[in-house]
Scaffold this motif. Structure first.
Motif, PDB file in Angstrom:
ATOM      1  N   ILE A 172       0.837  -1.209   0.000  1.00  0.00           N
ATOM      2  CA  ILE A 172       0.000   0.000   0.000  1.00  0.00           C
ATOM      3  C   ILE A 172       0.865   1.250   0.000  1.00  0.00           C
ATOM      4  O   ILE A 172       0.609   2.209  -0.743  1.00  0.00           O
ATOM      5  N   ASP A 173       1.913   1.234   0.819  1.00  0.00           N
ATOM      6  CA  ASP A 173       2.807   2.401   0.851  1.00  0.00           C
ATOM      7  C   ASP A 173       3.427   2.648  -0.519  1.00  0.00           C
ATOM      8  O   ASP A 173       3.534   3.796  -0.975  1.00  0.00           O
ATOM      9  N   ARG A 174       3.851   1.563  -1.167  1.00  0.00           N
ATOM     10  CA  ARG A 174       4.478   1.700  -2.484  1.00  0.00           C
ATOM     11  C   ARG A 174       3.485   2.189  -3.525  1.00  0.00           C
ATOM     12  O   ARG A 174       3.806   3.058  -4.352  1.00  0.00           O
ATOM     13  N   LEU A 175       2.273   1.634  -3.501  1.00  0.00           N
ATOM     14  CA  LEU A 175       1.245   2.068  -4.457  1.00  0.00           C
ATOM     15  C   LEU A 175       0.896   3.545  -4.268  1.00  0.00           C
ATOM     16  O   LEU A 175       0.744   4.274  -5.254  1.00  0.00           O
ATOM     17  N   ARG A 176       0.785   3.973  -3.027  1.00  0.00           N
ATOM     18  CA  ARG A 176       0.464   5.386  -2.759  1.00  0.00           C
ATOM     19  C   ARG A 176       1.591   6.303  -3.225  1.00  0.00           C
ATOM     20  O   ARG A 176       1.349   7.373  -3.791  1.00  0.00           O
ATOM     21  N   PHE A 177       2.828   5.856  -2.995  1.00  0.00           N
ATOM     22  CA  PHE A 177       3.971   6.654  -3.443  1.00  0.00           C
ATOM     23  C   PHE A 177       3.993   6.765  -4.971  1.00  0.00           C
ATOM     24  O   PHE A 177       4.156   7.857  -5.524  1.00  0.00           O
ATOM     25  N   ASP A 178       3.819   5.623  -5.645  1.00  0.00           N
ATOM     26  CA  ASP A 178       3.821   5.635  -7.111  1.00  0.00           C
ATOM     27  C   ASP A 178       2.677   6.473  -7.657  1.00  0.00           C
ATOM     28  O   ASP A 178       2.844   7.189  -8.664  1.00  0.00           O
ATOM     29  N   LEU A 179       1.525   6.369  -7.011  1.00  0.00           N
ATOM     30  CA  LEU A 179       0.371   7.149  -7.473  1.00  0.00           C
ATOM     31  C   LEU A 179       0.626   8.639  -7.321  1.00  0.00           C
ATOM     32  O   LEU A 179       0.278   9.443  -8.214  1.00  0.00           O
ATOM     33  N   GLN A 180       1.270   9.015  -6.216  1.00  0.00           N
ATOM     34  CA  GLN A 180       1.581  10.433  -6.008  1.00  0.00           C
ATOM     35  C   GLN A 180       2.572  10.931  -7.057  1.00  0.00           C
ATOM     36  O   GLN A 180       2.431  12.056  -7.580  1.00  0.00           O
ATOM     37  N   GLN A 181       3.534  10.096  -7.415  1.00  0.00           N
ATOM     38  CA  GLN A 181       4.498  10.490  -8.438  1.00  0.00           C
ATOM     39  C   GLN A 181       3.822  10.683  -9.793  1.00  0.00           C
ATOM     40  O   GLN A 181       4.130  11.623 -10.541  1.00  0.00           O
ATOM     41  N   VAL A 182       2.897   9.777 -10.127  1.00  0.00           N
ATOM     42  CA  VAL A 182       2.173   9.902 -11.391  1.00  0.00           C
ATOM     43  C   VAL A 182       1.318  11.171 -11.390  1.00  0.00           C
ATOM     44  O   VAL A 182       1.245  11.888 -12.399  1.00  0.00           O
ATOM     45  N   GLU A 183       0.666  11.458 -10.268  1.00  0.00           N
ATOM     46  CA  GLU A 183      -0.150  12.684 -10.171  1.00  0.00           C
ATOM     47  C   GLU A 183       0.716  13.920 -10.385  1.00  0.00           C
ATOM     48  O   GLU A 183       0.333  14.860 -11.103  1.00  0.00           O
ATOM     49  N   ASN A 184       1.899  13.912  -9.771  1.00  0.00           N
ATOM     50  CA  ASN A 184       2.803  15.045  -9.943  1.00  0.00           C
ATOM     51  C   ASN A 184       3.214  15.204 -11.409  1.00  0.00           C
ATOM     52  O   ASN A 184       3.249  16.323 -11.943  1.00  0.00           O
ATOM     53  N   SER A 185       3.544  14.079 -12.041  1.00  0.00           N
ATOM     54  CA  SER A 185       3.953  14.136 -13.439  1.00  0.00           C
ATOM     55  C   SER A 185       2.825  14.654 -14.325  1.00  0.00           C
ATOM     56  O   SER A 185       3.050  15.447 -15.242  1.00  0.00           O
TER      57      SER A 185
END
Length: 1100
Positions: free
Chosen positions: A1079-1092
């Protein structure tokens, strides 16, 4: 020797064993007969179903029926057992459907396609044994056909595989000695051999490169049954004659003739695999020197009383008319009524049924109903057994039942081994045809009535059934019982039947007078050897198997009724009574001797008689093949003579073999060596596992997934694979269809030419110690690509060294080495250290992984790319430093790899210039790299380059996400960490060379927020990519949106799991922790995609 098989089979038979060696077997499956390859001579009828019970591990089942309880008691038990039987059938049907569905699913998965490579051949005339011409340029690309030609004959001719090469220089070093498990003389190369060679040869070559005198002894087993059957078939096909038409002497000559013509094929195939065996020491187990050792071993053990003659139950093949060993027995599982082809029967024979018939109690209205899967053996019943504390039968103990055909009374006896709670608590006893009944018969002094003869016909003890074939008698007995009103019923019944692996005949437990080895004390010594640590078994999980078998061992039957093999060196001695001129039968004795004359001489001395009064006749039987094979570690060195080889090279160092013959061969070698020489034959045993296909299935011709190693080495078209499938043993039409589809699915373009080196390396990559090896052709093909990578890297190195380059020793460079030079040498030192440590522990996947890591990830991907610009420098010292490093990396890298890839490394090693004074003639004899050969490992330098590679990895991840060209990109690396700034600044040229991005800049402050994409470099900094120079914004937004959607789906799914009822209580803690990390990894990746996406949308 059967007990271990029994213990191993328990779990698969869905049963439990209660008690020790004489305990009780409570089973839910039925076995046909004793002595199968899966059981401890499990009794003739391990029955389940109505009225079924077992004497320990298998005997016929019985039910006592009285007038007042016949219907209720028997009916209720029958219904319950029938219900269990039906449930078992449904389970087996589901398992079979699952197996088939898996097969079809596997076959529906498309195999990866591959493009045929150009096959380049070595066409320069070279006499066998002469050195290959390496003065010509290397071919443009790697081709196994070119690389693997001519070298082996040269190695052999030069004597590189003989210990004398090293003895001259390192006579003080302890030799490394091992024996190749001798394959059958009839054998052909298969993947088990290939795995064995790949492992053993790598260890042998590593030890040889350590400078140790190294002996790897080849051999070939005479394979008594297999060879005799093969030659008999050939004789019939060519001359329409049997061995009996020729007689023993001429038939044996035919076998020797066949052996000389075709028996060395396995040796040629072993050479094709590159096995560095000492062929001058090769032994065939029928060679006279070896035969003398076999005779001597028998004589010593016989004279000591360890070998004795006795009448006991054995595995008997009626087709071969011989005793056979457990390993020659294979089990066929039946789910119910089935028809099995049996030799000498025109029609298939019915199995998988349970027959119930009644025995009338003598002078009583009671009857005893017997449940058996082998009805014909009831003619040899001599008793019924019940538990002494069973109240139901206490009144019957001591009484008898009447045999319906022989009219003999059968006593009802009490025995504590009977399970009174299973079935009806009564069993019938057939001592002459069941291993467990035989033991009970011995305890109760029951007669043993032989009702089946050597040929599988009923004997004179069988009343009106005399002369019938055993399975014809089964039907006749059933009909006769029905006529007498004693047949109750016949029903479907799951069971296992033992088949002779060679003849496909049904194996019978038979009471025979044979030669046996008393193994009790030997087995105890073998157990102590492992318990004490004197003998190490790798992996240790197999120690349990070792203890189980040896602690439950039975005496070893070593005589066989064959013509091919070591004739038992024992003579029947009779004395001539001169007064009556006849043989005194009372004076019959046995004497073991090397020859007839020696037997006469020993008998005269032993019995204090004149030699003229003695007659000696040799036993016509031959010895079990495993008996002669058990002497291999010392017989190959000349025992019983005290030869120089025996004194120098025995005991051996290590034995490597498959875990399936741990007890058939390994344990017996240990027992015989301890008994005859007082020493262990080796101190380590390394056991490898079974080779399966890529999908984890056992290789089977019926599935079309059998992989011939030579097809992998040379390549094979799909058409040729089909042709091979349809030759030899013919498959039934449904099986053939499945097999053809399996080949089409797994090998749509056939099998590519991968070469010996790639196949060997691929096999050693797997964890063959602890699990079965699922071999994929794609894995072997990847190893061929690895070979090509090494080929190209070496060609590049040679081109940059030039024809006049003279290398200096590694630590004698005349110029200062650059950071990347020192880094790759540090990685080389680390790889050498890992390889040597792992070789000592037989951790082959660790070694191959370290070699790949060095060659691919460190040398090819990083160092070569970083040094290309340096080699074009105008500074000669910088160029010489790079050349010095290149040379030693390639030289050492080839030496590291040589034990696994002898052909490729020899081809390239011969092209390298040699350091002055170190002109080693072959990579076979080159010193194996050790960490001490190189500058001390620089871990600080490695951390610095790791930062560079981490930065490079981040850039390539950005490139994969946004599909930009490095040459056009503007990239900034920003970090407020002074150490990171200084390190990247000092390696800026290297980073630019590796990334091929001239627009890379190192900054201490971030660029403006708009117009740039950013991604973190772990905690060390941030990387920025300018959008307008590099990115197709519209395409990138679409790609990122899709990724965001997928991440949200994954996150929502996982969150639903966590929010489920009782998740915290029912889910193991380790799984909860793993889910939290996801979950932590998915949330981190999702935040990175949102930023991009925000950055891209702002830029658009």
């Amino acid at each position: 020797m059967f007990s271990l098989y029994f213990s191993q089979r328990i779990s698969s038979l869905n049963c439990r064993y209660v008690g020790g060696r004489n305990g009780i077997w409570r089973a839910r499956r039925c076995r046909h007969s004793a002595g199968s390859a899966e059981g401890d001579g499990t009794g003739e009828d391990n029955a389940t179903g109505a009225a079924a019970n077992h004497d320990r591990h298998g005997s016929d089942s019985t039910t006592v029926e009285t007038a007042d309880r016949k219907k209720n008691n028997t009916s209720n038990k029958s219904d319950r057992m029938q219900s269990k039987l039906e449930k078992l059938r449904r389970q087996q049907k589901r398992q079979e459907l699952l197996r088939v569905s898996k097969v079809m699913k596997v076959q529906s998965q498309p195999a990866r396609s591959w493009k045929p490579k150009e096959i380049i051949t070595y066409d320069i005339p070279t006499m066998p044994g002469d050195k290959k011409d390496t003065s010509v340029p290397l071919p443009k690309s790697y081709s196994p056909a070119y690389v693997e030609s001519a070298w082996y004959a040269w190695w052999e001719n030069m004597g590189f595989f003989k210990p004398e090469k090293a003895d001259a220089k390192n006579a003080d070093k302890k030799p490394y000695v091992t024996c190749l498990p001798p394959p059958n003389v009839t054998g052909m190369l298969h993947l088990g051999h290939t795995l064995m060679v790949a492992i053993e040869d790598s260890v042998v070559r590593w030890n040889r490169m350590q400078g140790r005198p190294t002996v790897w002894v080849p051999g070939c087993d005479h394979a008594g049954i297999a060879t005799q059957i093969m030659v008999e078939k050939s004789l019939w096909q060519s001359q329409q004659k049997t061995r009996h038409d020729l007689g023993r002497e001429k038939f044996t000559q035919e076998i020797w003739k066949w052996k000389e013509e075709k028996g060395d094929e396995i040796y040629r195939q072993l050479k094709r695999l590159g096995a560095s065996l000492d062929w001058d020491r090769a032994k065939f187990t029928m060679d006279e020197s070896y035969a003398r050792a076999v005779r001597e071993a028998f004589i010593r053990l016989h004279d000591k009383g360890t070998i004795y003659r006795s009448t006991q139950l054995v595995n008997w093949s009626c087709s071969l008319k011989s005793v056979i060993s457990d390993i020659e027995v294979e089990t066929k599982t039946l789910n119910g009524r089935s028809f099995i082809p049996v030799p000498e029967y025109a029609e298939p024979v019915e199995f998988g049924t349970l027959t119930l018939f009644a025995y009338p109690v003598h002078n009583s209205d009671e009857k005893i109903t017997v449940a058996t899967t082998r009805l014909e053996t009831m003619l040899g019943d001599t008793a019924l057994a019940v538990h002494p504390d069973d109240d139901r039968y206490r009144h019957l103990i001591g009484q008898s039942v009447d045999h319906p055909f022989t009219q003999k009374p059968l006593p009802i006896i009490a025995d504590h081994s009977v399970d009174k709670d299973f079935g009806t608590g009564a069993v019938k006893i057939t001592p002459a045809h069941d291993f467990n009944d035989y033991e009970m018969g011995q305890r109760h002094n029951l007669p043993s009535i032989i009702v089946i003869d050597d040929t599988g016909h009923m004997t004179s003890a069988c009343a009106q059934f005399q002369g019938l074939k055993r399975f014809d008698a089964r039907k006749a007995v059933s009909e006769a019982l029905a006529e007498k009103g004693l047949l109750v019923e016949t029903k479907d019944h799951p069971m296992d039947i033992p088949l002779c692996r060679r003849s496909k005949d049904i194996v019978e437990p038979m009471l025979k007078t044979q030669w046996f080895v008393d193994t009790k004390q030997m087995a105890e010594d073998a157990v102590i050897a492992v318990e004490s640590g004197d003998l190490k078994i790798i992996p240790e999980s197999h120690k349990k198997t070792w203890y189980n078998w040896l602690n439950n061992i039975r005496d070893w039957c070593i005589s066989r009724q064959l013509w091919w093999g070591h004739q038992v060196p024992v003579y029947q001695i009779t004395t001539t009574n001169e007064e009556t001129n006849h043989l005194d039968k009372v004076a019959v004795r046995w004497v073991a001797a090397h020859s007839h004359d020696e037997a006469i001489s020993k008998a005269a001395k032993k019995f204090d008689l004149p030699a003229a009064m003695i007659k000696a006749e040799q036993d016509p039987d031959v010895l079990d093949t495993w008996f002669s094979s058990s002497l291999f570690p010392f017989a190959v060195f000349g025992w019983p003579d005290q030869t120089s080889d025996l004194q120098r090279y025995y005991p051996t160092t290590m034995l490597e073999t498959g875990h399936d013959i741990l007890f058939f061969w390994v344990a017996r070698m240990v027992m015989m060596a301890k008994e005859l020489l007082g020493t262990l034959p080796f101190t380590e045993v390394y056991l490898h596992s079974m080779v399966r296909d890529a999908h984890g299935r056992k290789m089977s011709k019926s599935l079309g997934n059998v992989i011939d190693p030579l097809n992998v080495i040379h390549g094979c078209s799909l058409e040729d694979l089909h042709k091979k499938l349809m030759t030899g043993v013919k498959l039934d039409e449904p099986e053939l269809t499945i097999a053809l589809k399996g080949q089409e699915s797994d090998y749509p373009s056939g099998i590519p030419e991968c070469g010996t080196d790639a196949l060997r390396f691929a096999l050693c990559q797997y964890k063959a110690q602890v699990e079965d090896l699922n071999l994929s052709i794609e894995t072997v093909l990847e190893c061929r690509h690895f070979c090509n990578k090494i080929w190209n890297a070496t060609k590049f190195t040679l081109s940059k060294l030039g024809a006049d380059y003279i290398p200096l020793p590694i630590n004698e460079s005349t110029v200062a080495l650059g950071p990347m030079d020192r880094w790759i040498l540090s990685r080389l030192s680390s790889a050498a250290d890992v390889c040597n440590t792992a070789f000592e522990e037989y951790q082959f996947p660790t070694i191959t992984s370290a070699i790949r890591e060095f060659w691919l990830n460190a040398f090819c991907d990083v160092y070569l790319e970083s040094v290309k610009g340096v080699l074009n420098s105008s500074d000669p010292e910088v160029v010489r430093a790079a050349q010095h490093t290149l040379y030693h990396c390639v030289h050492s890298g080839l030496c590291l790899l040589s034990p696994f890839m002898p052909y490729l490394t020899e081809e390239l090693y011969q092209r390298l210039p040699k350091v002055k004074g170190q002109d080693c003639p072959s990579v076979c004899l080159a010193e194996y790299p050790r960490k001490e050969h190189y500058p001390a490992r620089d871990t600080q330098l490695e951390r610095e380059v790791d930062l560079v590679l981490e930065t490079l990895h981040t850039m390539r991840s950005l490139q994969a996400d946004y599909q930009f060209k490095m040459a056009d990109a503007k990239v900034q690396v920003v970090s407020d960490d002074v150490t990171v700034q200084r390190t990247l600044e000092s390696y800026s040229n290297t980073l630019t060379a590796l990334s091929r991005c001239p627009g890379l800049a190192l900054e201490s402050t971030a660029p403006p927020p708009s117009g740039w994409l950013s991604t973190p470099m772990n905690s060390r900094g941030t990387m920025y990519l300018r959008i307008k120079d590099s990115v197709n914004v519209k395409s990138a937004i679409k790609k990122m949106s899709t990724r965001r959607k997928n991440l949200r789906v994954s996150l929502d799914s996982l969150m639903q799991t966590l929010e489920g009822a009782d998740y915290t209580e029912k889910t193991p803690l380790r799984v909860q922790e793993a889910n939290d990390r996801k979950i932590d990894r998915l949330r981190f990746d999702l935040q990175q995609v949102e930023n991009s996406l925000n950055q891209l949308e702002t830029a658009s």
